[in-house]
Enzyme design. Structure first.
Site, PDB file in Angstrom:
ATOM      1  CG  ASP A  23      -1.861   1.337   1.396  1.00  0.00           C
ATOM      2  OD1 ASP A  23      -1.591   2.068   0.644  1.00  0.00           O
ATOM      3  OD2 ASP A  23      -2.290   1.127   2.392  1.00  0.00           O
ATOM      4  CE  LYS A  87      -2.013   7.016  -3.448  1.00  0.00           C
ATOM      5  NZ  LYS A  87      -2.441   6.078  -2.342  1.00  0.00           N
ATOM      6  CD  GLU A 187      -5.189   3.548  -2.570  1.00  0.00           C
ATOM      7  OE1 GLU A 187      -6.079   4.412  -2.011  1.00  0.00           O
ATOM      8  OE2 GLU A 187      -4.057   3.781  -2.792  1.00  0.00           O
ATOM      9  CG  ASP A 212      -9.270   5.060   2.067  1.00  0.00           C
ATOM     10  OD1 ASP A 212      -8.649   5.738   2.965  1.00  0.00           O
ATOM     11  OD2 ASP A 212      -8.513   4.690   1.232  1.00  0.00           O
TER      12      ASP A 212
END
Ligand code: AMP
Length: 619
Positions: A23, A87, A187, A212
């Protein structure tokens, strides 16, 4: 086409070799595996450590690089050299980030040949791919240390909304870190896998919502699961919303109580940072208690669960608005959902859990560690690819990427390696020369950036393109692999309709040894390949710009002043010269210089043309 088991997907993989799940997060990253004995997914951690590795990189003035916990103190003491949230930069142009420029304490610039952002630390430039590769390298090292074996194959997760460019950037980062990225998965898909939602009896095609909420981002995704295939029906969210915002609200609340203001902030950033850390601590502890109190020196700080909930309410409301939008986009009602899965550290807050349960009218799934759930799901996917999961063993995939040759001998991948078959992809291309009547389509297979290092499968010529200026024809190239592994490549010029196609069997004549060798070479040459691609792209862009400028000058020579002409000629000459220097930064600088010179008169001439056109019209 072969069915993949161990051998075909991954070369001759030995049973003992681990494929890890990663992850790669905005705030934290982690690695998980399927435990060889218990067959359960576990996150890797050192005995006394946490499984979470902060996604932070510090470049010290003397050239050292620190990744993870060791980089945290420098967020405050040396913010210009400490990179967080890399990211968010993946596959982005500067324009995409302009609105949030203040968020980054380090220098983000936009001078790369492909228009993608870079990070500047002193006189060094880092692409987001390089930055992410440093995090992946650290994860690989830690995993190898814990497992006491080499780790070279991985499944990496990305947000469901990541586009092709961002997914490719993530693959490249893996390659650069020395990892063979077997699959990029979403994800929310990973989280659903970790909860085993694909294996539940009952409903034949379950619908699942994955909520999330991390430190800096919020995503909601709606998935449909059928026959082990996860389809993302919709996604929504906010890439600048998360637990950090709650910390900031607490901080502002305390500052207000203490009578501190902006001026104190700038005067004493250290004190603010201390206060910020306490705010996060208070928030976390209030997930398990109803009152919190602590001190910084003489200063007493306190917060109740009630205060916290009032401060969190606006953020929570925003996420629920996104949830409603995602349901609408997926074309489903709340009552159609079978499960809601919670992901991300901030979903530990009882208020969030309760409000989300209430919103969807379903008890939310929280039994798997919310920080680890995505990595655990990636490990399950990795295990399936390793051929260890019998139920899901027979999955047809393409063992190598398929693409065509583009300007400069570059490989343009249409179907990435490990894509399921059947599979289809299409992309548009154009001509480079005025009046060009044919286009050669060369089809290659492999993972290298230059086609000369890949395997050529076929070639044909699309002839009969009617004469048009360069850049005007639209040639759509499409790849279709059917269930038998036969690839049909077609090219069609969309304006005239001329078309041509060819069929090949990519797997034919390719032994497992060839495959393994091609994959290993792609990894060992990753660095030079990526640099060469960047240079070639800059050169191609420069050549195109020189051509279009020349054409523009021929057409509008009379509309330019003597000075403009001279400046343009100089800038063109400088760009031409830079082409032979093999320095992409230099080429990029010269491209920008030429654009700078031509922009004012190009705009002026366009305005005049529009004006002239308007005159002829009656309003
Ligand atoms: P992630 O990005 O998923 O690693 O989540 C990190 C975020 O979760 C940070 O904002 C943390 O402050 C927050 N967080 C972690 N643990 C808790 C907790 N027990 N209660 C509330 N927030 C938490």
């Amino acid at each position: 086409m072969a069915k993949i088991g161990i051998n075909i997907a991954t070369g001759s993989l030995q049973k003992e070799e681990m494929i890890v799940g990663i992850d790669l997060g905005t705030t934290n990253s982690l690695v998980a595996i399927i435990h060889p004995e218990t067959r359960k997914p576990v996150a890797l951690k050192e005995h006394d450590g946490s499984s979470l590795v902060p996604s932070i990189i510090y470049f010290s003035p003397d050239g050292q690089v620190k990744v993870g916990e060791a980089a945290i103190p420098f967020l405050l003491s040396d913010p210009k050299r400490t990179i967080f949230s890399a990211k968010r930069l993946m596959g982005k142009r500067y324009d995409d980030l302009r609105q949030h420029a203040a968020f980054y304490t380090y220098k983000v610039i936009d001078n790369d040949s492909d228009g993608m952002v870079k990070v500047q630390v002193d006189d060094q430039f880092y692409s987001p791919v390089e930055l992410s590769s440093l995090i992946l390298k650290e994860l690989k090292l830690r995993a190898e240390h814990i497992l006491k074996t080499s780790v070279s194959k991985a499944v990496i997760t990305v947000p469901a909304y990541f586009n092709d460019t961002q997914r490719q950037a993530t693959r490249d980062a893996g390659k650069l870190a020395g990892l063979d990225v077997l699959r990029i998965i979403n994800e929310p898909t990973a989280a659903s896998l970790a909860y085993g939602l694909d294996q539940q009896g009952g409903q034949s095609e379950p619908l699942v919502a994955v909520y999330d909420l991390g430190g800096g981002t919020f995503d909601i995704s709606i998935l449909r699961i059928s026959d082990g295939v996860f389809e993302v029906l919709s996604t929504n969210g906010d890439t600048y919303l998360g637990g950090d915002d709650i910390d900031r609200s607490i901080l502002n609340y305390w500052a207000m109580q203490l009578g501190w203001d902006e001026a104190d902030h700038t005067a004493d950033p250290e004190r603010w940072q201390q206060l910020r850390l306490k705010a996060e601590l208070a928030k976390k502890q209030l997930s398990d208690s109803s009152n919190w109190e602590d001190k910084i020196g003489e200063l007493v700080l306190s917060l109740t669960r009630e205060n916290l909930e009032a401060l969190t309410r606006p953020l929570l409301e925003k996420t629920l608005v996104s949830c409603a939008a995602a349901l609408k986009d997926a074309g489903i009602k709340k009552s159609d959902l079978q499960s809601v899965v919670m992901v991300g550290g901030s979903t530990r807050m009882p208020m969030i859990r309760e409000a989300v349960s209430e919103f969807f009218g379903l008890e939310v799934n929280t039994s798997v560690h919310p920080d680890e759930v995505v990595a655990l799901g990636a490990a399950i996917q990795a295990d399936i690819l390793a051929g260890n999961n019998r139920k899901l063993l027979l999955l047809d995939i393409m063992p190598l990427s398929l693409g065509i040759e583009t300007a400069g001998g570059l490989m343009d991948v249409l179907i990435p390696r490990n894509s399921k078959i059947p599979s289809a992809a299409a992309r548009q291309y154009t001509t480079q020369i005025d009046g060009q009547s044919g286009m050669r389509i060369s089809v290659f297979q492999g993972e290298r950036d230059l086609v000369k290092d890949n395997r050529k499968l076929a070639e044909f010529n699309l002839a009969g393109i009617p004469g048009m200026p360069a850049g005007i024809p639209k040639v759509e190239v499409s790849f279709l692999i059917n269930a038998d592994g036969i690839l049909t490549v077609s090219a069609k010029e969309l304006r005239s309709g001329v078309q041509q196609n060819i069929q090949v069997v990519p797997r034919e004549g390719l032994t497992d040894e060839d495959l393994e060798k091609m994959l290993m070479e792609a990894i060992s040459h990753a660095k030079e390949d990526i640099a060469l691609r960047a240079l070639t792209e800059a050169q191609t862009e420069a050549e195109q710009l020189l051509k279009t400028t020349e054409r523009f000058l021929q057409k509008h020579l009379n509309a330019l002043t003597q000075e403009e002409l001279l400046e343009t000629a100089n800038a063109m000459q400088a760009l031409q010269l830079s082409l032979s220097m093999e320095d992409k930064n230099l080429i990029q600088t010269k491209i920008e210089a030429l654009n700078e010179v031509s922009k004012p008169y190009a705009e002026r001439i366009m305005d005049e043309a529009v004006g002239a056109a308007m005159k002829g019209k009656t309003v």
